[in-house]
Design a protein around this motif. Structure first.
Motif, PDB file in Angstrom:
ATOM      1  N   LEU A 344       0.837  -1.193   0.000  1.00 42.18           N
ATOM      2  CA  LEU A 344       0.000   0.000   0.000  1.00 42.18           C
ATOM      3  C   LEU A 344       0.870   1.240   0.000  1.00 42.18           C
ATOM      4  N   GLN A 345       1.905   1.176   0.828  1.00 34.38           N
ATOM      5  CA  GLN A 345       2.775   2.343   0.919  1.00 34.38           C
ATOM      6  C   GLN A 345       3.448   2.613  -0.411  1.00 34.38           C
ATOM      7  N   LYS A 346       3.888   1.487  -1.033  1.00 40.87           N
ATOM      8  CA  LYS A 346       4.559   1.665  -2.327  1.00 40.87           C
ATOM      9  C   LYS A 346       3.605   2.315  -3.324  1.00 40.87           C
ATOM     10  N   LYS A 347       2.393   1.786  -3.328  1.00 37.13           N
ATOM     11  CA  LYS A 347       1.414   2.331  -4.270  1.00 37.13           C
ATOM     12  C   LYS A 347       1.190   3.803  -3.989  1.00 37.13           C
ATOM     13  N   GLU A 348       1.128   4.090  -2.709  1.00 38.08           N
ATOM     14  CA  GLU A 348       0.902   5.476  -2.326  1.00 38.08           C
ATOM     15  C   GLU A 348       2.036   6.339  -2.844  1.00 38.08           C
ATOM     16  N   GLU A 349       3.268   5.821  -2.665  1.00 38.64           N
ATOM     17  CA  GLU A 349       4.433   6.556  -3.139  1.00 38.64           C
ATOM     18  C   GLU A 349       4.325   6.798  -4.635  1.00 38.64           C
ATOM     19  N   GLU A 350       3.997   5.713  -5.327  1.00 41.32           N
ATOM     20  CA  GLU A 350       3.889   5.840  -6.786  1.00 41.32           C
ATOM     21  C   GLU A 350       2.898   6.916  -7.157  1.00 41.32           C
ATOM     22  N   MET A 351       1.756   6.845  -6.486  1.00 41.88           N
ATOM     23  CA  MET A 351       0.726   7.813  -6.827  1.00 41.88           C
ATOM     24  C   MET A 351       1.198   9.211  -6.533  1.00 41.88           C
ATOM     25  N   ARG A 352       1.907   9.311  -5.418  1.00 45.36           N
ATOM     26  CA  ARG A 352       2.399  10.640  -5.066  1.00 45.36           C
ATOM     27  C   ARG A 352       3.354  11.141  -6.134  1.00 45.36           C
ATOM     28  N   GLN A 353       4.266  10.236  -6.547  1.00 49.74           N
ATOM     29  CA  GLN A 353       5.227  10.631  -7.588  1.00 49.74           C
ATOM     30  C   GLN A 353       4.511  11.091  -8.834  1.00 49.74           C
ATOM     31  N   MET A 354       3.522  10.281  -9.205  1.00 52.77           N
ATOM     32  CA  MET A 354       2.811  10.614 -10.424  1.00 52.77           C
ATOM     33  C   MET A 354       2.150  11.972 -10.294  1.00 52.77           C
ATOM     34  N   PHE A 355       1.571  12.159  -9.133  1.00 53.99           N
ATOM     35  CA  PHE A 355       0.904  13.423  -8.876  1.00 53.99           C
ATOM     36  C   PHE A 355       1.886  14.570  -9.002  1.00 53.99           C
ATOM     37  N   VAL A 356       3.051  14.397  -8.384  1.00 52.17           N
ATOM     38  CA  VAL A 356       4.045  15.470  -8.430  1.00 52.17           C
ATOM     39  C   VAL A 356       4.454  15.739  -9.870  1.00 52.17           C
ATOM     40  N   MET A 357       4.654  14.647 -10.603  1.00 53.59           N
ATOM     41  CA  MET A 357       5.052  14.809 -11.995  1.00 53.59           C
ATOM     42  C   MET A 357       4.012  15.574 -12.787  1.00 53.59           C
ATOM     43  N   ARG A 358       2.767  15.141 -12.583  1.00 55.03           N
ATOM     44  CA  ARG A 358       1.702  15.797 -13.329  1.00 55.03           C
ATOM     45  C   ARG A 358       1.640  17.269 -12.991  1.00 55.03           C
ATOM     46  N   VAL A 359       1.806  17.530 -11.712  1.00 52.42           N
ATOM     47  CA  VAL A 359       1.752  18.934 -11.312  1.00 52.42           C
ATOM     48  C   VAL A 359       2.859  19.706 -12.008  1.00 52.42           C
ATOM     49  N   LYS A 360       4.033  19.087 -12.031  1.00 51.87           N
ATOM     50  CA  LYS A 360       5.150  19.802 -12.685  1.00 51.87           C
ATOM     51  C   LYS A 360       4.831  20.076 -14.139  1.00 51.87           C
ATOM     52  N   GLU A 361       4.327  19.035 -14.791  1.00 51.31           N
ATOM     53  CA  GLU A 361       4.014  19.213 -16.218  1.00 51.31           C
ATOM     54  C   GLU A 361       3.043  20.355 -16.420  1.00 51.31           C
ATOM     55  N   LYS A 362       2.022  20.299 -15.616  1.00 50.58           N
ATOM     56  CA  LYS A 362       1.002  21.324 -15.772  1.00 50.58           C
ATOM     57  C   LYS A 362       1.581  22.693 -15.531  1.00 50.58           C
ATOM     58  N   GLU A 363       2.422  22.757 -14.541  1.00 55.76           N
ATOM     59  CA  GLU A 363       3.064  24.025 -14.233  1.00 55.76           C
ATOM     60  C   GLU A 363       3.850  24.507 -15.427  1.00 55.76           C
ATOM     61  N   ALA A 364       4.639  23.571 -16.005  1.00 55.68           N
ATOM     62  CA  ALA A 364       5.447  23.949 -17.164  1.00 55.68           C
ATOM     63  C   ALA A 364       4.557  24.464 -18.283  1.00 55.68           C
ATOM     64  N   GLU A 365       3.495  23.735 -18.524  1.00 59.78           N
ATOM     65  CA  GLU A 365       2.573  24.161 -19.592  1.00 59.78           C
ATOM     66  C   GLU A 365       2.085  25.573 -19.348  1.00 59.78           C
ATOM     67  N   LEU A 366       1.662  25.751 -18.084  1.00 57.78           N
ATOM     68  CA  LEU A 366       1.106  27.063 -17.769  1.00 57.78           C
ATOM     69  C   LEU A 366       2.147  28.142 -17.955  1.00 57.78           C
ATOM     70  N   LYS A 367       3.374  27.818 -17.572  1.00 60.35           N
ATOM     71  CA  LYS A 367       4.423  28.827 -17.726  1.00 60.35           C
ATOM     72  C   LYS A 367       4.614  29.170 -19.194  1.00 60.35           C
ATOM     73  N   GLU A 368       4.628  28.110 -19.992  1.00 59.53           N
ATOM     74  CA  GLU A 368       4.742  28.328 -21.444  1.00 59.53           C
ATOM     75  C   GLU A 368       3.668  29.268 -21.925  1.00 59.53           C
ATOM     76  N   ALA A 369       2.472  28.912 -21.544  1.00 56.93           N
ATOM     77  CA  ALA A 369       1.345  29.726 -21.998  1.00 56.93           C
ATOM     78  C   ALA A 369       1.516  31.161 -21.566  1.00 56.93           C
ATOM     79  N   GLU A 370       1.974  31.321 -20.331  1.00 55.25           N
ATOM     80  CA  GLU A 370       2.156  32.673 -19.829  1.00 55.25           C
ATOM     81  C   GLU A 370       3.167  33.413 -20.679  1.00 55.25           C
TER      82      GLU A 370
END
Lengths: 439, 358
Positions: A344-370
């Protein structure tokens, strides 16, 4: 005299049964005083209170709530259920009752919507799941490292009252199927509900038909214990009347000079506590006054142990190998649990990583757009500036032209006026000449 | 650890009714109280078990005391060890009897510890005793975690340990203190002043007060433990008891004629010491505590607290064992593990000792 080996040598000995052993029976030469032991035990239990849980299985409107009210001489708050339930669900309600110094924590579990659906294939499932869930909760508590079993609120079902509809013919197939699924999990006591709709002779036939059907289908209903002399006789006589034909009523009717619980009809009064009218008194005797403790014990030592055994075997535990030491159930359980938690913990970690990654991507996109926006804005600004300049230039040019034009116009006008004047002079001269010539 | 209730408290309930369980008024008798009779019948049919251990140096009257308590010849007349050379290691000696009174059957197991404190070097003489106690817990635990369990797990756990303090009149000796400290964490201990007929009443009182002070100084929590008192009735009852512990007792298994009555007592040239006379000794208090009023409580505390403590430690420790590819086995407890229990009730002074040993 038993010789004990020195204590650092482990020795195990099993008791076959306490009373069957070859133990010295000592004779006492005086009053020692341990005859107060049962009282000590009872006192302890009294101060802790008792738990009793009843499950009522039966169709909507068959009289479950009324019977509970009648049995416990009180009004449990509940609204009658409708017939529109999409499926069967279980509703549990707990109450605290006290009689002299005995506190009882009573839980009544109702099956809402049982028998109402058009397709009743899965009707028994929620019931079985509920019963298993209570066993599971107890098992979890028992397997904990730090546990507190002695003040655990026991929610396991101790008795299941199965309400049979008073058709007068036989058991419905839904009844048979449900009871067959429940008989290894809970103590089943079948009762015929609304028994005032069946006549006496029909009732007798109905009862024997029901019992023979239960036997032929192998349904194990609760057997009233007959091994203890004090209760054997009463239990034996009562078992003959199974299933109990009961009538429930919370309304009182004046009979003779007393008020009694009864149902009043134009053709007579059915008295609930009259043994000639129905078996309510027998049910109360058996369920509460004689066998409550036995019901609880059977639930714990038979049904719960069976559940526990199946569950643990399912999880892969074994008791002993012929040549090696006993496996530890606790460790394996804990190990599995830790494994599971680790996953469970591993899965949680994975999900967290994915979440962080997605957030970064989105951030990058938004910065581009800006950035793009900024650029666009800058571009627009520049274009605007340029246009403005052009317009201003044009304006200047225009102004110059206008000036030139004005100048030209002015010059032209001047010339014109001059020309006109000289012309006018000329004309006047001419005119004067003409006039002069005439004279 | 949640305390247990002892005496009936009809109106006060320390378990408040939670909001989801509203109290209901019943309009007439239902018959719920019949469950008490059902319980009694069940208990009488099953019988009761009680395991008691007596610890003390030889010659303090342990065997006689046991005979007096249970009014029968639990031990044969010659206690072992008399005329036999002192055994090199402490031997535990256990006897089981079934006694019956008014229909109540009691399976009594008495464990004696001849040789305790008799050697010249008494280091670690408590180890075999602790080992025995933990062995009983271990057996019970093994039975409890089986997949197919017995309906009634036989209970051989020691419910009470009676510790005999020699009547020096001064205070507790270092051996006593060491032993009591270790044992109080694992089992219910009831200390008694043995052979109290060699002390006068005043000497007894001073001795008792000094012992109580010693116990307090060394954080030794004897039965009845203060932290397990639940309601006010318990506190009052137990405070009275705690004030008189350790009881000054005299044991006798011979009867003599006093004032026309046949009483148990010791006959001396200067008089007959009646065992059951409160003016002579406090034996009745001990008997009442152990048998008539607190027997069930002793068993409950052993089961709910001492056994649970042992279980927690045992299960936690097994995580430190190396893990194999398949299952993790609960390896048999090594002798070292069994003799030095680490429980939660910690008194820092003694604890460091046991850590070193381990």
């Amino acid at each position: 005299m038993e010789e004990r080996k020195p204590a650092h040598v482990l020795r195990s000995f099993k008791y076959a049964g306490f009373m069957n052993e070859e133990l010295r029976n000592l004779s006492l030469s005086g009053h020692v005083g341990f005859d107060s032991l049962p009282d000590q035990l009872v006192n302890k239990s009294t101060s802790q209170g008792f738990c009793f849980n009843i499950l009522c299985v039966g169709e909507t409107g068959i009289g479950k709530s009324t019977l509970m009210d009648t049995l416990f001489n009180t009004k449990f708050e509940s609204d009658p259920a409708t017939h529109n339930e999409p499926g069967v669900r279980l509703k549990a309600r707990s109450y605290e009752l006290q009689e002299s110094n005995v506190r009882l924590k009573l839980t009544i579990v109702d099956t809402v919507g049982f028998g109402d659906q058009i397709n009743k294939d899965d009707s028994y499932k929620p019931i079985v799941e509920y019963i298993d869930a209570q066993f599971e909760a107890y098992l979890q508590e028992e397997l904990k490292i730090k546990r507190s079993l002695f003040n655990y609120h026991d929610t396991r079902i101790h008795a299941c009252l199965y309400f049979i509809a008073p058709t007068g013919h036989s058991l419905k197939s839904l009844d048979l199927v449900t009871m067959k699924k429940l008989d290894s999990k809970v103590n089943i006591i079948p009762i015929i509900a609304k028994a005032d709709t069946i006549a006496k002779n029909e009732l007798h036939k109905f009862k024997s038909k029901i019992m023979s059907e239960l036997v032929s289908n192998g349904v194990q209903i609760y057997q009233f214990p007959t091994d203890e002399e004090t209760v054997a006789e009463i239990n034996a006589t009562m078992s003959v009347h199974l299933p109990f034909a009961v009538v429930g009523s919370t309304e009182e009717v004046k009979i003779g000079n007393k008020m009694a619980k009864a149902r009043q009809y134009p053709w007579g009064v059915v008295q609930v506590e009259n043994e000639n009218h129905c078996d309510f008194v027998k049910l109360r005797e058996m369920l509460i006054r004689v066998n409550m403790e036995d019901l609880r014990e059977q639930t714990h030592t038979r049904h719960y142990e069976l559940y526990r055994r199946c569950k643990l075997e399912e999880m892969g535990f074994k008791d002993t190998d012929p040549d090696s030491k006993p496996f530890s159930l606790q460790e394996t359980y804990e190990a599995k649990r830790n494994e599971f938690l680790g996953e469970l913990q591993k899965k949680e970690e994975e999900m967290r990583q994915m979440f962080v990654m997605r957030v970064k991507e989105k951030e990058a996109e938004l910065k581009e757009a800006e950035k793009e926006l900024h650029e666009k804005f800058d571009l627009l600004k520049r274009t605007h500036q340029e246009e403005k300049k052009k317009v201003e230039d044009k304006k200047k040019e225009l102004e110059e032209e206008v000036n030139n034009f004005q100048k030209k116009k002015a010059a032209a006008q001047l010339l014109q006026s001059q020309a006109q004047q000289s012309g006018a002079q000329q004309t006047k001269k001419d005119k004067d000449k003409k006039n002069a010539s005439f004279t | 650890m949640d305390p247990l209730r002892r005496s009936p408290s009809p109106c006060l309930s320390s378990r408040p009714s939670s909001p989801s369980t509203p109290p209901c008024e019943m309009l007439g008798p239902v018959g719920i109280e019949a469950v008490l009779d059902q319980l009694k019948i069940k208990a009488m049919k099953m019988g009761f078990e009680f395991n008691i251990m007596v610890v003390g140096q030889s010659g303090l009257g342990k065997s006689t005391m046991v005979n007096t308590l249970f009014k029968s010849k639990v031990w044969k007349s010659n206690p072992p060890g008399l005329g036999v050379p002192t055994p090199q290691t402490l031997q535990l000696h256990s006897l089981t009897h079934v006694i019956e009174e008014k229909g109540v059957k009691l399976k009594l197991t008495v464990t004696d510890t001849p040789g305790f404190g008799d050697q010249i070097n008494n280091d670690n003489c408590w180890d075999p005793i602790l080992g025995y106690i933990n062995e009983q817990y271990e057996q019970y635990l093994q039975e409890e975690i089986l997949i197919t369990r017995q309906r009634h797990i036989p209970d051989t756990r020691v419910h009470c340990c009676v510790y005999f303090v020699p009547p020096t009149g001064h205070c507790l000796r270092p051996l006593d203190i060491e032993f009591l400290q270790r044992l109080c964490r694992t089992v219910n201990v009831v200390p008694v002043i043995a052979r109290a007929d060699s002390l006068t009443m005043e000497e007894r009182e001073t001795f008792r007060r000094r012992i109580q002070q010693n116990l307090r100084t060394h954080c030794i929590d004897v039965y009845p433990q203060m932290c397990f008192d639940e309601d006010i009735n318990d506190k009052i009852l137990n405070s009275k008891l705690r004030d008189r512990i350790p009881f000054a007792v005299v044991g006798a298994d011979q009867e003599h004629l006093v004032n026309g009555r046949c009483v148990l007592g010791r006959k001396t040239k200067w008089g007959i010491i009646e065992v059951e006379n409160m003016a002579h000794c406090e034996f009745p208090l001990l008997r009442d505590l152990l048998i008539r009023s607190h027997l069930q409580d002793l068993k409950d505390i052993t089961h709910n607290i001492h056994y649970e403590n042992y279980r927690v430690i045992r299960l936690n420790e097994s995580h430190l064992l190396p893990r194999g590819p398949g299952w993790v086995n609960l390896a048999p407890a090594s002798p070292g593990q069994l003799t030095t229990p680490r429980t939660f009730k910690v008194c820092r002074g003694a604890h460091d000792d046991s850590d070193d040993e381990f």
